[in-house]
Scaffold this active site. Sequence first.
Site, PDB file in Angstrom:
ATOM      1  N   ASP A 193       0.836  -1.203   0.000  1.00  0.00           N
ATOM      2  CA  ASP A 193       0.000   0.000   0.000  1.00  0.00           C
ATOM      3  C   ASP A 193       0.869   1.251   0.000  1.00  0.00           C
ATOM      4  OD1 ASP A 193       1.002  -0.124   2.580  1.00  0.00           O
ATOM      5  OD2 ASP A 193      -0.929  -0.145   3.588  1.00  0.00           O
TER       6      ASP A 193
ATOM      7  N   ASN B  44      -8.359   0.474  13.267  1.00  0.00           N
ATOM      8  CA  ASN B  44      -9.748   0.206  12.869  1.00  0.00           C
ATOM      9  C   ASN B  44      -9.890  -1.159  12.208  1.00  0.00           C
ATOM     10  OD1 ASN B  44      -8.472   0.570  10.472  1.00  0.00           O
ATOM     11  ND2 ASN B  44      -9.699   2.292   9.765  1.00  0.00           N
TER      12      ASN B  44
ATOM     13  N   HIS C 237      -7.958  -2.235   9.665  1.00  0.00           N
ATOM     14  CA  HIS C 237      -7.596  -2.286   8.250  1.00  0.00           C
ATOM     15  C   HIS C 237      -6.366  -3.148   8.019  1.00  0.00           C
ATOM     16  CE1 HIS C 237      -5.022   1.692   8.398  1.00  0.00           C
ATOM     17  NE2 HIS C 237      -4.245   0.645   8.581  1.00  0.00           N
TER      18      HIS C 237
ATOM     19  N   GLU D 245      -9.906  -0.633   4.134  1.00  0.00           N
ATOM     20  CA  GLU D 245     -10.564  -0.020   5.276  1.00  0.00           C
ATOM     21  C   GLU D 245     -11.870  -0.744   5.618  1.00  0.00           C
ATOM     22  OE1 GLU D 245      -8.924   1.973   7.015  1.00  0.00           O
ATOM     23  OE2 GLU D 245      -8.434   3.885   6.088  1.00  0.00           O
TER      24      GLU D 245
HETATM   25  C1  GLP Z   1      -0.823   1.582   8.244  1.00  0.00           C
HETATM   26  C2  GLP Z   1      -0.536   0.822   6.936  1.00  0.00           C
HETATM   27  C3  GLP Z   1      -0.599  -0.666   7.111  1.00  0.00           C
HETATM   28  C4  GLP Z   1      -0.006  -0.993   8.452  1.00  0.00           C
HETATM   29  C5  GLP Z   1      -0.977  -0.522   9.515  1.00  0.00           C
HETATM   30  C6  GLP Z   1      -0.456  -0.649  10.931  1.00  0.00           C
HETATM   31  O1  GLP Z   1      -1.613   2.699   8.031  1.00  0.00           O
HETATM   32  N1  GLP Z   1      -1.364   1.193   5.841  1.00  0.00           N
HETATM   33  O2  GLP Z   1       0.060  -1.330   6.045  1.00  0.00           O
HETATM   34  O3  GLP Z   1       0.206  -2.373   8.560  1.00  0.00           O
HETATM   35  O4  GLP Z   1      -1.429   0.790   9.258  1.00  0.00           O
HETATM   36  O5  GLP Z   1       0.597   0.239  11.153  1.00  0.00           O
HETATM   37  P1  GLP Z   1       1.543   0.167  12.437  1.00  0.00           P
HETATM   38  O6  GLP Z   1       2.347  -1.091  12.305  1.00  0.00           O
HETATM   39  O7  GLP Z   1       2.404   1.409  12.336  1.00  0.00           O
HETATM   40  O8  GLP Z   1       0.670   0.149  13.619  1.00  0.00           O
END
Ligand code: GLP
Length: 239
Positions: A66, A135, A137, A142
């Site tokens: 992403d 949330n 995702h 989402e």
């Molecule tokens: C982000 C990314 C995801 C990631 C998730 C968790 O916004 N789009 O690919 O895995 O949210 O992020 P984190 O590991 O910093 O909590």
Amino acid sequence: MITKFKNYQELSKFAAGKIVQLVKNKPAAVLCLAGGDTPALTYDIVVEIAMAESVSFAAVTFIGLDEWVGIERAMPGSCYHFLQQKIFDPLHIQQHQVHFFDSGAHDLQKECDRINKSLENAGCLDLALVGIGLNGHIGFNEPGVDPLLKAHVVELDQLTTATGQKYFTTSTALALGITLGMAQILEARNVMLMASGKKKAAIIRKALQEPVSNAVPASLIASHANTLVLLDDEAAAEL
Ligand code: GLP
């Protein structure tokens, strides 16, 4: 399957070991690695082991998970920049090995088509290593996402744009994301879903213990037969 670890270090060591083992067994593996804070230590350990044991990543293909729309690749905070620092540069990955969304592209639908084609050409993901948003995702899939979608552009949830500020040194306008779709992640031969820390405990409980629903995209992943859910004690605290 759910595996718990006593802390972030143990969780990261385990995940890194799995990645390196996969590449040893299948040097031309197709990997999809998440950005975000959670896998940061995993990637450091992958690099350490790969260097110590001379494991070549020269035949690996990387498919981007992403990206924030409008955030150039070279910009700290972009998913690409993070992976470049953590994995691509330290492992001397060549550009032709990396198929990553260019979210600055003029035509984002073309970008989605291009990445869909790259994944089709690569065959199938051998491993998707994903984190979980607050949330629920996965990538930028989402809540409410159509699980049949492939790569797509998405309007980001408010929680995602607010939480996303942590990756940037100054306040940054975030509104859209571009992401592989659930259909592509669910087709992976192996998925590792990682979560660490107290702040992830509530959403992990929802993803693992409430009925599977696209309202919590991670629940679709967690219920998948080939998924390993890796949690540290804090993330597993509400189970
Ligand atoms: C982000 C990314 C995801 C990631 C998730 C968790 O916004 N789009 O690919 O895995 O949210 O992020 P984190 O590991 O910093 O909590």
